[in-house]
Design an enzyme around this catalytic site. Structure first.
Site, PDB file in Angstrom:
ATOM      1  N   ARG A  25       0.714  -1.478  -0.053  1.00 36.47           N
ATOM      2  CA  ARG A  25       0.040  -0.056  -0.112  1.00 36.47           C
ATOM      3  C   ARG A  25       0.990   1.336   0.075  1.00 36.47           C
ATOM      4  O   ARG A  25       0.603   2.318  -0.499  1.00 36.47           O
ATOM      5  CB  ARG A  25      -0.937  -0.003   1.098  1.00 36.47           C
ATOM      6  CG  ARG A  25      -2.124  -1.105   1.020  1.00 36.47           C
ATOM      7  CD  ARG A  25      -3.276  -0.547   2.103  1.00 36.47           C
ATOM      8  NE  ARG A  25      -2.781  -0.895   3.417  1.00 36.47           N
ATOM      9  CZ  ARG A  25      -2.801  -2.007   4.254  1.00 36.47           C
ATOM     10  NH1 ARG A  25      -3.037  -2.999   3.594  1.00 36.47           N
ATOM     11  NH2 ARG A  25      -2.450  -2.157   5.344  1.00 36.47           N
ATOM     12  N   ALA A  44      -6.237 -18.115   9.939  1.00 36.73           N
ATOM     13  CA  ALA A  44      -7.102 -17.807  11.115  1.00 36.73           C
ATOM     14  C   ALA A  44      -6.478 -18.702  12.379  1.00 36.73           C
ATOM     15  O   ALA A  44      -7.146 -19.544  12.683  1.00 36.73           O
ATOM     16  CB  ALA A  44      -8.369 -17.599  11.143  1.00 36.73           C
ATOM     17  N   CYS A  46      -6.391 -18.486  15.380  1.00 34.22           N
ATOM     18  CA  CYS A  46      -7.379 -18.046  16.496  1.00 34.22           C
ATOM     19  C   CYS A  46      -8.742 -18.866  16.208  1.00 34.22           C
ATOM     20  O   CYS A  46      -9.571 -19.114  17.009  1.00 34.22           O
ATOM     21  CB  CYS A  46      -7.558 -16.675  16.705  1.00 34.22           C
ATOM     22  SG  CYS A  46      -6.195 -15.626  16.619  1.00 34.22           S
ATOM     23  N   VAL A  84      13.090 -20.365   5.516  1.00 39.31           N
ATOM     24  CA  VAL A  84      14.401 -19.637   5.499  1.00 39.31           C
ATOM     25  C   VAL A  84      15.077 -20.239   6.384  1.00 39.31           C
ATOM     26  O   VAL A  84      14.800 -20.513   7.361  1.00 39.31           O
ATOM     27  CB  VAL A  84      14.016 -18.031   5.982  1.00 39.31           C
ATOM     28  CG1 VAL A  84      15.208 -17.611   6.140  1.00 39.31           C
ATOM     29  CG2 VAL A  84      12.964 -17.586   4.793  1.00 39.31           C
ATOM     30  N   TYR A 429     -26.243   3.633  26.491  1.00 37.64           N
ATOM     31  CA  TYR A 429     -27.050   2.684  27.359  1.00 37.64           C
ATOM     32  C   TYR A 429     -28.502   2.732  26.850  1.00 37.64           C
ATOM     33  O   TYR A 429     -29.242   3.911  26.226  1.00 37.64           O
ATOM     34  CB  TYR A 429     -27.407   3.385  28.743  1.00 37.64           C
ATOM     35  CG  TYR A 429     -28.537   3.200  29.417  1.00 37.64           C
ATOM     36  CD1 TYR A 429     -28.782   1.630  29.793  1.00 37.64           C
ATOM     37  CD2 TYR A 429     -29.476   3.990  29.850  1.00 37.64           C
ATOM     38  CE1 TYR A 429     -29.987   1.220  30.540  1.00 37.64           C
ATOM     39  CE2 TYR A 429     -30.539   3.598  30.201  1.00 37.64           C
ATOM     40  CZ  TYR A 429     -30.869   2.037  30.966  1.00 37.64           C
ATOM     41  OH  TYR A 429     -31.795   1.787  31.440  1.00 37.64           O
TER      42      TYR A 429
HETATM   43  P1  FAD Z   1       2.323 -16.869  13.218  1.00 39.03           P
HETATM   44  O1  FAD Z   1       1.127 -16.244  12.985  1.00 39.03           O
HETATM   45  O2  FAD Z   1       2.445 -18.003  14.029  1.00 39.03           O
HETATM   46  O3  FAD Z   1       3.078 -16.888  11.710  1.00 39.03           O
HETATM   47  C1  FAD Z   1       4.454 -17.216  11.755  1.00 39.03           C
HETATM   48  C2  FAD Z   1       4.476 -18.179  10.599  1.00 39.03           C
HETATM   49  O4  FAD Z   1       6.086 -18.048  10.373  1.00 39.03           O
HETATM   50  C3  FAD Z   1       4.304 -19.588  10.608  1.00 39.03           C
HETATM   51  O5  FAD Z   1       3.122 -19.927   9.818  1.00 39.03           O
HETATM   52  C4  FAD Z   1       5.575 -20.281  10.326  1.00 39.03           C
HETATM   53  O6  FAD Z   1       5.280 -21.531   9.520  1.00 39.03           O
HETATM   54  C5  FAD Z   1       6.269 -19.257   9.592  1.00 39.03           C
HETATM   55  N1  FAD Z   1       7.743 -19.348   9.862  1.00 39.03           N
HETATM   56  C6  FAD Z   1       8.620 -19.684  11.020  1.00 39.03           C
HETATM   57  N2  FAD Z   1       9.782 -19.807  10.626  1.00 39.03           N
HETATM   58  C7  FAD Z   1       9.735 -19.774   9.318  1.00 39.03           C
HETATM   59  C8  FAD Z   1      10.702 -19.903   8.661  1.00 39.03           C
HETATM   60  N3  FAD Z   1      12.217 -20.101   8.953  1.00 39.03           N
HETATM   61  N4  FAD Z   1      10.812 -19.892   7.084  1.00 39.03           N
HETATM   62  C9  FAD Z   1       9.449 -19.288   6.739  1.00 39.03           C
HETATM   63  N5  FAD Z   1       8.631 -19.550   7.358  1.00 39.03           N
HETATM   64  C10 FAD Z   1       8.738 -19.593   8.766  1.00 39.03           C
HETATM   65  N6  FAD Z   1      -4.507 -14.408  19.590  1.00 39.03           N
HETATM   66  C11 FAD Z   1      -5.092 -13.540  19.955  1.00 39.03           C
HETATM   67  O7  FAD Z   1      -5.091 -12.255  19.862  1.00 39.03           O
HETATM   68  N7  FAD Z   1      -6.796 -14.137  20.185  1.00 39.03           N
HETATM   69  C12 FAD Z   1      -7.182 -15.481  20.088  1.00 39.03           C
HETATM   70  O8  FAD Z   1      -8.020 -15.919  20.178  1.00 39.03           O
HETATM   71  C13 FAD Z   1      -5.838 -16.298  19.657  1.00 39.03           C
HETATM   72  N8  FAD Z   1      -6.152 -17.500  19.656  1.00 39.03           N
HETATM   73  C14 FAD Z   1      -5.257 -18.387  19.223  1.00 39.03           C
HETATM   74  C15 FAD Z   1      -5.435 -19.885  18.975  1.00 39.03           C
HETATM   75  C16 FAD Z   1      -4.702 -20.514  18.581  1.00 39.03           C
HETATM   76  C17 FAD Z   1      -5.030 -22.050  18.237  1.00 39.03           C
HETATM   77  C18 FAD Z   1      -3.322 -20.268  18.166  1.00 39.03           C
HETATM   78  C19 FAD Z   1      -2.339 -21.363  17.705  1.00 39.03           C
HETATM   79  C20 FAD Z   1      -2.923 -18.797  18.237  1.00 39.03           C
HETATM   80  C21 FAD Z   1      -3.922 -17.871  18.901  1.00 39.03           C
HETATM   81  N9  FAD Z   1      -3.449 -16.568  19.068  1.00 39.03           N
HETATM   82  C22 FAD Z   1      -4.654 -15.705  19.497  1.00 39.03           C
HETATM   83  C23 FAD Z   1      -2.160 -16.142  18.859  1.00 39.03           C
HETATM   84  C24 FAD Z   1      -2.073 -15.495  17.427  1.00 39.03           C
HETATM   85  O9  FAD Z   1      -2.460 -16.424  16.540  1.00 39.03           O
HETATM   86  C25 FAD Z   1      -0.681 -15.117  17.422  1.00 39.03           C
HETATM   87  O10 FAD Z   1      -0.249 -14.054  18.279  1.00 39.03           O
HETATM   88  C26 FAD Z   1      -0.222 -14.472  16.164  1.00 39.03           C
HETATM   89  O11 FAD Z   1      -0.606 -15.437  14.926  1.00 39.03           O
HETATM   90  C27 FAD Z   1       1.007 -14.201  15.889  1.00 39.03           C
HETATM   91  O12 FAD Z   1       1.541 -13.808  14.641  1.00 39.03           O
HETATM   92  P2  FAD Z   1       2.902 -14.045  14.200  1.00 39.03           P
HETATM   93  O13 FAD Z   1       3.060 -13.497  12.719  1.00 39.03           O
HETATM   94  O14 FAD Z   1       4.243 -13.474  15.185  1.00 39.03           O
HETATM   95  O15 FAD Z   1       3.243 -15.705  13.954  1.00 39.03           O
END
Ligand code: FAD
Length: 833
Positions: A25, A44, A46, A84, A429
């Protein structure tokens, strides 16, 4: 940097996908490469537990954006199933493994790390069992779901009662899979304080979950391919599968290998621009260490909101915009069956750990106007700075309205507001949504009163072990006290307090309490102005009970309770039978529940009929757990058990629902007095004819004066006898309002059943009654009340006719048919008028 440069992003979900989309963007010229190890981007996480439980039926709905979609709309070079492997900082390159297994080098001008956090899998023997699953991504949930669909498991273990563990527990229960939920801590949902978690534990147990707090899994053995959990209690628990959800750890392998600075908590250290110790490398999401908004400590707070915002901020800064991440405050919420638990800021335990001074208040208001259907009790804890009232944290638990209050408080905290500001918040309210004094305002009033010195507060620790120079004073009604109180507390109801001040010692500090804190506050105001030293128990007996439950963590089954100690209004002084063998035994019994009935939404006698049918189908010793939203059920179910001889194992009235567990007793004996030889008298008042009402009250008064226990059950037109004569402001539908206009409003407006003659007949009768010294109908009603005649309004009729409790005269209890029948069975005379 020039917009022509190349941005490489590691991780294609929350933080990574946000950074990529924002980068596009901001620049049409940049080359954006999004590298994701897994098969999907931007899914998702979550929503994963809700997909397993069936609430999200369509798997494709979890794929918020696809690789193809990102390519088309944002011209992002999305490379899935690509990992990576290494970062070459001097060369500004990353080495990747392609889907084909080849190694490739990609140069970058700016690198964004968003690899997330991985589930913790400690080296406990057997945690690598093939049926011990963790949950992080689509592949994980696909594995779990495939196993569940194929093997139809009957019992699952969930290890860890954080939000993922709780959501998975609920998902399994939705699938009718038995769950043993094992948690090392003495509470569920670790971020909040134990007393706020106590109702959650009870609620979880009431859903048939075998909750083991303060318990660890020491080993997982194998029995013919199935995991057997060896618990710290010495038990061996065979299950069909287990979910390991004991926390996550930042995926810092790449960062560590590249020599980026790691913070003390183990996350990548970043500045407020989300820049790492290398100026060309940014890190966002679960992998970074953040600064807590309250107190400024380093923290790991893995949440989707911060990850998304940080991704956006990183992209801004790459394109020269001075965008800053303004710390994390840990605002979170979790659905726990029918309850929600939410928090923002620091908990009390975190404040204690950081040695930060704080004060706290508890309030238990309704989620919206109590007279509007569907209101639930909301328990709110507010933590603030005792010096200036600045908000430090908030927690809430309830069946409705938690998200709204926590969001308002999170905004207030972020804005640096004080409890005094909360008083002034103008919040939306109308009865279906809130109250004129919203729970947030209310918490502000209570906290501000304490800071202004209008009332001094005391807490659980004070009343649990009062000193010799202190006295506990329960200012609730005797009926409420009968349902339980704090040991050694004297009882003077608030309304009698001014007349009974002489009974109180002037040389002691009085620790006053009521149900939720309001009457205790009023008592303290009276006492203070009469020269007594006094403090009010914040949150009242409701919070006290939450503390006692939290301390007895191994006793998570619903314990003996009554309407009055769970926050609901007392229902005409009905004593609720509870566990007859002690609450620990109750826990065992509750675990033997073979059937769970949801009777929510059914009006009396619906829930009792469902209970009867269910109990009929049980064998002796088996139990059924039933949940109803009809509050009269809390009075009906003990009465029904007493009259049928079945055993009421537990009864909880919390957050607006009634949850009862009933054990089938084959040798069920009706309670004594069924032969009609009892001293009780019951009168069903069905009619609103003036003369019939007079007759009913004359009999009632007569029987009461002869020493009988008299119960008058007002149903249908009979309810009109109990209506207040003036108009009462209540919210009604048009039809209810019309009904109200057409029916006589109270004893003074009733008509004669015969010879009414436009009121002439009634006037004549009234005259004769006066002449003969017969009390008028209002006088008869007052006399009956004074003589202890119990007046019960039929809840089902009230609902049908749109009559609200506020429209009835004082001293009328609401009740259902079972309550009436049990009383009738014990009675020697039962009349229908
Ligand atoms: P992720 O979303 O985990 O993404 C990281 C990605 O990086 C992964 O897909 C992984 O495969 C990829 N990756 C890692 N290393 C490498 C590499 N070396 N090379 C290439 N790719 C790589 N948070 C909330 O706020 N509310 C909720 O209700 C909630 N519910 C959740 C329920 C579940 C079951 C889970 C698992 C998490 C939940 N969370 C929730 C947490 C939320 O999903 C995470 O805080 C958020 O997704 C973090 O984002 P991120 O980008 O840091 O990591």
């Amino acid at each position: 940097m020039s917009d022509k440069k190349r941005i490489v992003i590691v991780g294609g979900v929350a933080g990574g996908a946000s950074a990529a989309a924002r980068a596009r963007r901001l620049s049409e010229d940049a080359e954006i490469i999004l590298i994701e190890r897994g098969q999907y981007v931007s899914f998702a996480n979550c929503g994963l537990p809700y997909y397993l439980g069936g609430r999200i039926a369509d798997r494709s709905r979890l794929l918020v954006a696809t690789a193809a979609g990102l390519r088309k709309r944002f011209r992002i070079d999305v490379r899935t199933q690509t990992e990576v492997l290494r970062i070459d900082r001097p060369g500004k390159k990353v080495a990747v493994r392609t889907p084909e297994g080849a190694e490739q080098v990609i140069e970058y001008d700016a690198l964004v790390l968003s690899p997330g956090a991985a589930p913790v899998r400690p080296p406990v023997p057997g945690f690598d069992h093939p049926r011990v699953f963790t949950l992080r991504n689509m592949a994980d949930i696909d594995c779990i779901k495939e196993y569940v669909d194929t093997h139809k498991p009957r019992k699952a273990a969930v290890i860890g009662a954080g939000y993922i563990g709780l959501e998975m527990t609920e998902a399994f229960r939705e699938l009718k899979v038995d769950v043993v939920l094992v948690e090392l801590m003495d509470q569920v949902f670790g971020p909040i304080d134990p007393e706020m978690a106590a109702p959650l534990a009870e609620h979880i147990a009431s859903h048939g979950v075998d909750l083991r707090l303060g318990t660890s899994v020491q080993r997982v053995d194998d029995d013919a391919g199935k995991p057997v959990l060896a618990l710290s209690t010495g038990e061996k628990t065979p299950v069909d599968l287990a979910i390991l959800a004991i926390g996550v750890r930042p995926e810092t392998t790449l960062a560590v290998q590249a020599g980026l600075k790691i913070g003390p908590t183990g996350g990548i250290a970043v500045d407020e621009h989300m820049r790492t110790s290398d100026a060309d490398i940014y890190a966002v999401g679960d992998v970074v260490e953040v600064t807590h908004l309250v107190g400024g400590g380093a923290a790991l707070i893995p949440l989707a909101g911060p990850a998304n915002r940080q991704g956006r901020i990183a992209a801004d800064n790459i394109f020269g915009r001075d965008s800053r991440y303004r710390k994390t405050q840990g605002t979170s919420i979790c659905k726990v069956f029918d309850l929600a638990v939410g928090m923002t800021g620091l908990s009390e335990k975190a404040l204690k750990k950081a040695a930060t001074p704080y004060e706290k208040v508890y309030v238990h208001p309704s989620s919206h106007a109590g007279y509007y259907p569907g209101a639930h009790t909301l328990s709110l804890k507010l933590l603030f700075d005792p010096a200036d009232g600045r908000i430090l944290g908030a927690q809430a638990v309830g069946a409705a309205g938690v998200d709204k209050r926590i969001d308002v408080l999170a905004t207030a905290l972020r804005a640096g507001m004080t409890v005094f500001d909360l008083q002034d918040l103008e919040l939306c309210y109308a009865p279906p949504f809130g109250s004129a004094k919203d729970p947030v305002n209310y918490a502000g009033f209570v906290a501000a009163n304490a800071l202004k010195g209008d009332v001094a507060l005391c807490h659980y620790a004070d009343v649990a072990a009062p000193r010799g120079d202190q006295m506990l004073l329960d200012v609730r009604t005797p009926e409420e006290v009968r349902g339980g109180t704090i040991a050694a507390a004297a009882n003077i109801p608030l309304d009698d307090l001014r007349e009974r001040l002489s009974e109180l010692p002037r040389d002691k500090e009085i620790l006053a309490f009521c149900k939720v804190g309001l009457r205790g506050y009023l008592a303290c105001r009276i006492l203070k102005q009469h020269g007594f030293a006094c403090r009010n128990l914040s949150g009242g007996y409701t919070t006290y009970k939450a503390f006692t439950r939290a301390l007895a963590h191994d006793d998570v089954a619903p314990e003996r309770t009554s309407a009055s100690d769970t926050g609901a209004e007392p229902s005409g002084g009905t004593a609720f039978p509870g566990c007859d063998t002690g609450s620990k035994a109750c826990a065992t019994q509750a675990a033997n529940v073979v059937k769970t009935i949801d009777a929510c939404g059914l009006q009396c006698p619906g829930p009792i009929m469902r209970l009867r049918t269910a109990v009929d189908e049980l064998s002796e010793g088996q139990s059924v757990s039933i949940r109803a939203s009809d509050t009269a059920f809390a009075g009906d179910v003990p009465a029904w058990c007493a009259s049928t001889g079945n055993r009421l194992v537990s009864l909880v009235r919390d957050t607006g629902y009634v949850v009862a567990t009933v054990e089938k007793r084959l040798a069920a004996q009706p309670a004594p007095s069924a032969g009609g030889c009892g001293k009780g008298k019951t009168i069903v008042v069905f009619s609103d004819d003036f003369d019939k009402a007079i007759a009913a009250f004359i009999i009632a008064n007569g029987a009461a004066s002869m020493g009988s226990d008299v119960t008058m059950f007002f149903t249908f037109w009979g309810l009109n006898v109990l209506r207040r004569d003036g108009a009462v402001k209540v919210r009604k539908t048009l039809v209810e309002r019309m009904f109200g206009w057409m029916m006589p409003r109270g004893a003074g407006k009733l008509k004669l059943s015969k010879m009414h003659m436009a009121g002439m007949g009634k006037a004549m009768i009234a005259g004769i009654m006066k002449k003969k010294n017969v009390l008028s109908l209002p006088e008869l009603i007052a006399a009956a009340r004074a003589a202890g005649v119990k007046m019960v309004a039929c809840t089902m009729s009230m609902d049908l006719m749109g009559i609200k409790q506020e429209e009835l005269i004082d001293g009328v209890a609401a009740g259902g048919v079972a309550m009436y029948l049990q009383t009738a069975e014990q009675g020697g005379v039962n009349l229908f008028i």
